[in-house]
Design an enzyme around this catalytic site. Sequence first.
Site, PDB file in Angstrom:
ATOM      1  N   GLY A 229       0.820  -1.199   0.000  1.00  0.00           N
ATOM      2  CA  GLY A 229       0.000   0.000   0.000  1.00  0.00           C
ATOM      3  C   GLY A 229       0.853   1.247   0.000  1.00  0.00           C
ATOM      4  O   GLY A 229       2.002   1.242  -0.455  1.00  0.00           O
ATOM      5  N   SER A 230       0.303   2.321   0.529  1.00  0.00           N
ATOM      6  CA  SER A 230       0.981   3.608   0.486  1.00  0.00           C
ATOM      7  C   SER A 230       2.170   3.648   1.431  1.00  0.00           C
ATOM      8  O   SER A 230       2.240   2.905   2.421  1.00  0.00           O
ATOM      9  CB  SER A 230       0.005   4.721   0.871  1.00  0.00           C
ATOM     10  OG  SER A 230      -0.311   4.641   2.254  1.00  0.00           O
ATOM     11  N   GLU A 251       5.671  -3.432   0.973  1.00  0.00           N
ATOM     12  CA  GLU A 251       5.832  -3.079  -0.442  1.00  0.00           C
ATOM     13  C   GLU A 251       5.012  -1.830  -0.650  1.00  0.00           C
ATOM     14  O   GLU A 251       3.778  -1.871  -0.657  1.00  0.00           O
ATOM     15  CB  GLU A 251       5.372  -4.239  -1.326  1.00  0.00           C
ATOM     16  CG  GLU A 251       5.977  -4.214  -2.723  1.00  0.00           C
ATOM     17  CD  GLU A 251       5.280  -3.232  -3.639  1.00  0.00           C
ATOM     18  OE1 GLU A 251       5.841  -2.126  -3.830  1.00  0.00           O
ATOM     19  OE2 GLU A 251       4.199  -3.540  -4.135  1.00  0.00           O
ATOM     20  N   CYS A 285       2.241   0.548  -8.405  1.00  0.00           N
ATOM     21  CA  CYS A 285       3.379   1.089  -7.657  1.00  0.00           C
ATOM     22  C   CYS A 285       4.632   1.199  -8.513  1.00  0.00           C
ATOM     23  O   CYS A 285       5.473   2.068  -8.293  1.00  0.00           O
ATOM     24  CB  CYS A 285       3.656   0.236  -6.427  1.00  0.00           C
ATOM     25  SG  CYS A 285       4.027  -1.503  -6.799  1.00  0.00           S
TER      26      CYS A 285
END
Length: 485
Positions: A229-230, A251, A285
Amino acid sequence: MSFLDPADWERSLFTGHWVPASSSATSREPATGEKIGEYGVASPADVASSVEAARVPQRAWAAATYDVRAAVLRRAAAAFVAHAEEIAEVFGREAGAARGVAAPQAHIAAEECFEAAALAAMPAGDLLRSRAQRLSFARHVPVGVVGVIAPFNSPILLAIRAIAPALALGNAVVIKPDPRTAVCGGAVFAEVFREAGLPEGLLHVLPGDAEVGAALVAHPHVPVIAFTGSTGGGKAIARAAAERLKRTHLELGGNSALIVLPDADISAAARAGAWASFRHAGQICMAAGRHLVHESVYDDYVSALAEEAAALRVGDPVRTDAEIGPIIDERQRDHIHGLVTASVDAGAELLSGGTYEGLFYRPTVLGRPPLDAPAYAGEVFGPVASVVPFATLEEAADLAADSEYGLALSIFTRDVLAGLDLAERIPAGLVHINDQTINDEPVAPFGGVGDSGNGARHGGHQSNLEAFTEVQWVTMRQAPPAYSW
């Protein structure tokens, strides 16, 4: 009856079987607003009960022989393939993914399951030398219950690459899918592993908000958290986990650089660059946010990239042949547009896109933005490519390295050794020479550095062994030694 029968999952949570949830919410297509269904919403109390429930069957699962666990993973792979079309449809509807993105999802998940099945049969450890008369060895043992927190953009791949190896190595799993993709990122796993014959109670699916994720991180019997995620969310998880000396596999975000050297095939590089920036509406991402192009070929490259962007079709990803689907929600769309607008106001040239209708954002190319322009300096997570010229390799290396992120790096050149030499100077977890930044294989280690994460934590047998097991030292003697003071 369909594979994803709403009668099973609507208003329910999965704990090995579907149970009524105390509350529910509506899943809708971002492209049309059409209702998909009412999914069950978990609470922190549900996390506590699921974790405790998972600990009981996990012990028997860890004690099962490797072939038993491998067989379940192979059957899960077969289930993904058998239901690939239905999985692609719900993924396209709920995540807003175009067919080219949605169609491979089940097959990619099947590959992850096959690799995990092979992982179950890997050597359990190492025979060690010892000065004493004893058998000494190090072995990998399951950690117990693994918490998986997955995002909306690629909820199948980004969860299965943790779920499959964790199960193969003898763990139980509690997954919290993003509530925006609770069906394709939650119900799909429940039905696949139920069909595969996974013993009941080893997989729990709990869609919910940040409080549910926080409860999973805080639970004392969840020693490992796999989060995608962020960067902000990952840092918050890392801080909370550190209080409990808990292992995290993070990640996170990226603002990947794609470098075009003067000898590159400009047409091929621009086409690859468009893929790297605009695939899945840039909501990946690994997407290339920064295109760094030698000044001698800058005009040709930026013109070709803008043409690629203008030619892409934007629309309903399920009912049309559009290559680009919608942004996941209005909040993210407005964030993207705000970054683009601010960058143009700062001096960037708007060469393509920069407009939207509803949640459909046109692929956007920004030329020569100032280096502090927000669409260049930070992660956009939308279909936006910022293109900056450079004069020397040293300048290219400095520009590419001047980022808090360090996920993927692409370099286009006919001199591959020169490309590799340039890559040595740029921090990145993934490097692709003469290919674009969005690459992933189940056999390859995956992860970023800096604000992109804490290194390779997924992919490849060694990464997965380190991620989802503890290393235990064991010694054995025929008889106790005679100790004297």
